[in-house]
Design an enzyme around this catalytic site. Structure first.
Site, mmCIF file in Angstrom:
data_model
loop_
_atom_site.group_PDB
_atom_site.id
_atom_site.type_symbol
_atom_site.label_atom_id
_atom_site.label_comp_id
_atom_site.label_asym_id
_atom_site.label_seq_id
_atom_site.Cartn_x
_atom_site.Cartn_y
_atom_site.Cartn_z
ATOM 1 C CG ASP A 187 -6.283 -15.160 -6.424
ATOM 2 O OD1 ASP A 187 -5.337 -14.346 -6.283
ATOM 3 O OD2 ASP A 187 -6.951 -15.242 -7.468
ATOM 4 C CB CYS A 211 -2.596 -10.625 -3.625
ATOM 5 S SG CYS A 211 -1.312 -11.156 -2.484
ATOM 6 C CG HIS A 252 -3.368 -9.821 1.012
ATOM 7 N ND1 HIS A 252 -3.991 -10.627 0.081
ATOM 8 C CD2 HIS A 252 -4.046 -8.647 1.001
ATOM 9 C CE1 HIS A 252 -5.006 -9.977 -0.450
ATOM 10 N NE2 HIS A 252 -5.066 -8.772 0.087
#
Length: 411
Positions: A185, A188, A398
């Site tokens: 979101d 991370c 990510h």
């Protein structure tokens, strides 16, 4: 409080050498930064995003890699373009605001769904949501899973990109047996780093013990009125006094939680306590606000030190050479304020996070497998007494957490 080892430049020859090192380092770091801003291969339109969500995550990854727009191919194209005369001319550390915003906008709606499978997305759609208890249904850090099984689930194809990912995961599995997936979101990088730091800590860091820590918000706000524009999560338009008190509370909470974790002698107990903390949305996001403010403070110190002619880490030259963050106030407005809202941490900001926490962040960058950047350290010349946390990424956007390793807490 937040002091680093600094020294003044000595004489003209040292200055010339320093300038040359700056130019070389900034170009190299800019390449890394621009790789991060390779246009996203996720769909940009609302309808495409909807189609993306309807497909299993595995199929989506396989199609992206097969389409020829995968991360490896993009990085290769970027490096090739940098060899041209025009690209080389424009490679002097400035990243365009438009490319930054484009990448951020494309990642906002789709990043989270990229790292969740179709079943999980569908489950969340039907879960009852209530304003006071919705956070209980959200897992910030998923339970551990065998790292090879995770790889096989995520990368089933035989495309060049899939093969590289498989080899990367296999290499990581020589050190770690499991992986914990981190919620995507735009927090991370902060989430993965802080979770690892707290779950492995054995003592409260010196900088967290300082009495100056709780005075920091008031001190900075009284000196820099532009900090009034600090954007708290879902809380805008705060008054100066309220903002100072709120950030102070966040810093106190960070110290309290860190101290509590460090007093636990059992790694199992710390792990359980971290799982509980990172399922409490209010406390979890409060910790991120504290860390972001520490990053701002570190950036201000680096900026001031450089202006005074003191020696600063190489990454700080790039940090303030970007056209979107030529000063700490721009860094706050265009980058730190956007973390968790419209974007995550850029690669150069991973260095800033490491310096703010006095931690070395070691990252397995899977799309860089078989290159000398496969394992990257932030900073790349860490202090010997800094603890180490390890993360894993497929794309520098990510981050997940590798777990179950041999004892290895410092370099």
């Amino acid at each position: 409080m937040f002091q680093r080892r600094t020294s003044k430049s000595t004489g003209p020859s040292a200055s010339a050498e320093e300038t040359q090192k700056k130019d070389t380092a900034m170009i190299n770091l800019t390449r890394h930064e621009k790789e991060k801003y390779i246009p996203s291969d996720e769909p940009s339109s609302a309808s495409a995003a909807g189609d993306q969500k309807d497909k299993p995550a595995l199929e989506t990854k396989k199609e992206r890699a097969h389409s020829g727009h995968g991360k490896t191919a993009q990085a290769h194209d970027l490096k090739a373009s940098l060899t041209s005369h025009d690209s080389h001319k424009n490679c002097e550390v400035k990243l365009s605001a438009s490319s930054s915003s484009s990448a951020k906008e494309s990642s906002v709606d789709n990043e989270e769904d990229m790292y969740r499978d179709a079943e999980e997305i569908e489950r969340e759609k039907v879960l009852p949501v209530c304003e006071t208890g919705s956070s209980e249904n959200k897992l910030s850090v998923a339970p551990e899973m065998d790292i090879i099984e995770y790889c096989q689930k995520e990368w089933r194809g035989n495309t060049p990109a899939a093969k590289r990912m498989k080899k990367g995961y296999e290499a990581v599995s020589q050190k770690f047996t499991s992986i914990r997936r981190v919620r995507g979101d735009n927090y991370c990088a902060l989430r993965a780093t802080l979770f690892q730091a707290l779950s492995q800590t054995s003592e409260l860091p010196d900088w967290l013990q300082s009495e100056d820590l709780t005075l920091l918000p008031e001190k900075l706000l009284s000196k820099y009125d532009w900090i009034q524009q600090w954007q708290l999560r879902q809380k805008l338009g705060r008054k100066m006094g309220e903002l100072s008190d709120e950030i102070k509370d966040y810093l106190i909470l960070l110290r309290k939680k860190w101290e509590s974790m460090s007093e636990m002698k059992s790694p199992v107990a710390r792990q359980a306590a971290c799982d509980e903390l990172f399922s409490n949305e209010e406390e979890e996001y409060s910790l991120y606000e504290a860390v972001k403010f520490l990053m701002l403070n570190t950036a201000i110190e680096l900026y001031d030190d450089d202006k005074k002619g003191k020696k600063v880490p190489v990454f700080s030259w790039l940090l303030f050479a970007r056209d979107t963050s030529s000063s700490p106030s721009q860094l706050m407005n265009n980058h730190l304020n956007q973390i968790g809202h419209t974007g995550g941490l850029e690669q150069v900001e991973m260095f800033l996070l490491a310096y703010a926490l006095h931690y070395t962040i070691r990252v397995y960058r899977l799309y860089k497998y078989s290159t000398d950047e496969f394992i990257t350290l932030y900073p790349n010349d860490p202090e010997e007494d800094w603890p180490v946390v390890t993360l894993i990424t497929e794309d520098d956007r990510h981050y997940n957490i590798p777990v179950r390793m041999c004892e290895e807490t410092s370099l």
